[in-house]
Design a protein around this motif. Structure first.
Motif, short mmCIF file in Angstrom:
data_model
loop_
_atom_site.label_atom_id
_atom_site.label_comp_id
_atom_site.label_asym_id
_atom_site.label_seq_id
_atom_site.Cartn_x
_atom_site.Cartn_y
_atom_site.Cartn_z
N ASP A 31 -10.99 -8.53 -26.10
CA ASP A 31 -9.62 -8.04 -25.87
C ASP A 31 -9.28 -8.38 -24.42
N THR A 32 -8.76 -9.58 -24.23
CA THR A 32 -8.47 -10.05 -22.87
C THR A 32 -7.02 -9.81 -22.47
N ARG A 79 -5.27 -6.68 -22.84
CA ARG A 79 -4.98 -5.33 -22.37
C ARG A 79 -5.72 -5.06 -21.08
N ALA A 80 -4.99 -4.64 -20.07
CA ALA A 80 -5.59 -4.37 -18.77
C ALA A 80 -6.70 -3.34 -18.91
N ASP A 88 -13.30 -3.49 -18.92
CA ASP A 88 -13.96 -2.48 -18.09
C ASP A 88 -14.34 -1.27 -18.92
N ARG A 130 -17.90 -10.80 -21.02
CA ARG A 130 -16.46 -10.69 -20.83
C ARG A 130 -15.94 -11.95 -20.18
N GLU A 184 -9.15 -11.85 -17.34
CA GLU A 184 -8.02 -11.19 -17.98
C GLU A 184 -6.99 -12.23 -18.39
N GLY A 185 -6.52 -12.14 -19.62
CA GLY A 185 -5.57 -13.11 -20.15
C GLY A 185 -6.23 -14.38 -20.66
#
Length: 379
Positions: free
Chosen positions: A216-217, A219-220, A224, A239, A242-243
Motif C-alpha cells: 500500500d504505497t 496511503r501516507a 510505517d 517496503r 511512497e507513491g
C-alpha cells in the motif's frame, strides 16, 4: 679486462633499475565510492534464522535498539475466549427470535416478525427465506414449545446456514521450498492494514515465521503502520517509496521471503475504492506480478461487518478482479449484525475464515461456527 668492467657495470645498472621499479608505488585507479551504511532505523536484512543484531554486526552497522517482542495469544479457542464480547452485541437477535418462537400460537404475523428480525441482522433474503421455512416445518411437525428445545432448533438451523463442514483453515504452510503467499485486499476504512498486522500475530502465534510486504504505497504512513505491527512480533517488512509501484513491492516481498526462508509472505495492498476501475486494474496487476514469482495460496478480502449490503457490493466487485479464497470480517462487535456472515458466504461461495472482535492486538480470531452461533443466540 675492459670487457669484464663493462659487464659488471651493466649488471649494476640493471639491478638499480629493478630496485627502483619495485620500490616505486603502482598507480591505482579511482577509489570506489563507499556505500552508505544502513540507517539505524532500517535494520540490515537478516539471513534465515539470523537475528537482526548479528546481521548488522556483519556489515559493521550499529544494531538498532530492539524492543522486547510480544508473545501473541494462541489462536486455538480464541473465538471462544472472546465469545462474551461478541454475545453482548449480538444476543439481542437470538433473544428476539426465541421470544417470538415461544409464543403459544405462531401465526403468519409471528413468522413475518421472525423474518424481519433475520433480515435486520443482514442475513440476506435467500438465507432468511430458507431458515424461516425450515423452522416453520420443524415447529409444526414436532409441536415444540419448550424454550430449550426451541433454542436447539434455532441453533441447528443457524448452523446449517453458517456451515459447519466448510474448510476454514488458512493455507500458510511453506511448500516446495518456498513460503506461502497471502494477499490481503479490501476497501479503504475496513481496517485492512491493521488486520494484516493482527494476522501476522495470528500466524506467529501458530509458529509461522512471517515477512510483511507493504504494497500500500498510496496511503501516507501505511508502510510505517505495517512495519510497527511487524516489529512487535519480529516480522521483517519489505517496503518501497511512497507513491511507488505496488506490484514491484509485492514482487520484492516474495523474493525476499524466499531468500530469508520465511514460512509466510503477507502482502498488504492499497485500500482501493471498488468503484474506481483503474485502481481495481492495479490490484489485478499486483496479483499477476506476484504469480510470476510464486503461486498465491490465499487471497483474503477484508470487509467491515457494519456495512451490511454495501459490503456485499464490494465483495462482488473484488471477486471479479481476484480469486477470493476467504473473508475477514472486521468490527463484528458493537453495532455489527451477525447475519452478514451467512450473506457474504452465499454471495461469494467462499468461507469467512477470520473475524475481528475489537481494537485489541489479539482480537482477530479464526472463525468457529459453533462459538459464533452460540454467541449470536445467547446462552
Amino acid at each position: 679486462m675492459l670487457i669484464a668492467l663493462i659487464v659488471i657495470a651493466a649488471v649494476i645498472v640493471a639491478a638499480a633499475a629493478t630496485f627502483a621499479l619495485v620500490s616505486i608505488p603502482r598507480r591505482r585507479g579511482p577509489r570506489p565510492v563507499e556505500r552508505a551504511r544502513p540507517s539505524a532505523s532500517v535494520p540490515t536484512r537478516p539471513a534465515p534464522g539470523q537475528p537482526v543484531e548479528q546481521a548488522s554486526a556483519a556489515t559493521g552497522a550499529e544494531a538498532p535498539a530492539r524492543p522486547a517482542l510480544d508473545v501473541p495469544d494462541p489462536t486455538a479457542g480464541r473465538l471462544v475466549r472472546l465469545r462474551g464480547r461478541l454475545a453482548r452485541s449480538q444476543s439481542t437477535v437470538g433473544r428476539g427470535l426465541l421470544a417470538v418462537l415461544s409464543r403459544d400460537h405462531l401465526d403468519d404475523d409471528a413468522w413475518d416478525e421472525i423474518e424481519e428480525t433475520l433480515l435486520t441482522a443482514d442475513m440476506g433474503v435467500a438465507a432468511t427465506t430458507e431458515l424461516v421455512a425450515a423452522l416453520r416445518q420443524r415447529v409444526a411437525v414436532l409441536g415444540v414449545r419448550d424454550p430449550e428445545q426451541l433454542r436447539a432448533l434455532l441453533r441447528d438451523e443457524l448452523l446449517a446456514q453458517v456451515g459447519t463442514s466448510t474448510d476454514r483453515s488458512l493455507r500458510t504452510a511453506p511448500h516446495d521450498g518456498a513460503p506461502a503467499v497471502v494477499l490481503v485486499v479490501g476497501v479503504n476504512g475496513t481496517g485492512k492494514t491493521t488486520t494484516c498486522g493482527k494476522l501476522a500475530r495470528v500466524l506467529v502465534a501458530d509458529g509461522r515465521s512471517v515477512l510483511l510486504g507493504a504494497a500500500d504505497t498510496f496511503r501516507a504512513a501505511a508502510a510505517d503502520q505495517l512495519q510497527t505491527w511487524g516489529e512487535r512480533v519480529g516480522a521483517y517488512t519489505v517496503r518501497g517509496p511512497e507513491g511507488g509501484d505496488p506490484a514491484s513491492v509485492a514482487f520484492d516481498a516474495v523474493k525476499e521471503g524466499k531468500e530469508m526462508g520465511s514460512d509466510v509472505v503477507l502482502i498488504d495492498t492499497a485500500g482501493r475504492l471498488h468503484t474506481k476501475t483503474g485502481l481495481m486494474d492495479e490490484l489485478g496487476k499486483v496479483k499477476r506480478v506476484v504469480e510470476k514469482h510464486a503461486p498465491l495460496d490465499e487471497i483474503l478480502l477484508v470487509l467491515d461487518a457494519t456495512t451490511g449490503q454495501n459490503g456485499l457490493v464490494q465483495a462482488r466487485v473484488f471477486a471479479e478482479v481476484v480469486d477470493i479464497t476467504g473473508i475477514v470480517l472486521t468490527k463484528l462487535d458493537g453495532t455489527a449484525k451477525g447475519g452478514i456472515v451467512v450473506a457474504v458466504q452465499r454471495e461469494l461461495g467462499v468461507p469467512v475464515k477470520l473475524v475481528g472482535l475489537g481494537e485489541g492486538a489479539d482480537d482477530l480470531a479464526p472463525f468457529e461456527p459453533e462459538a459464533f452461533v452460540d454467541a449470536l443466540i445467547g446462552e
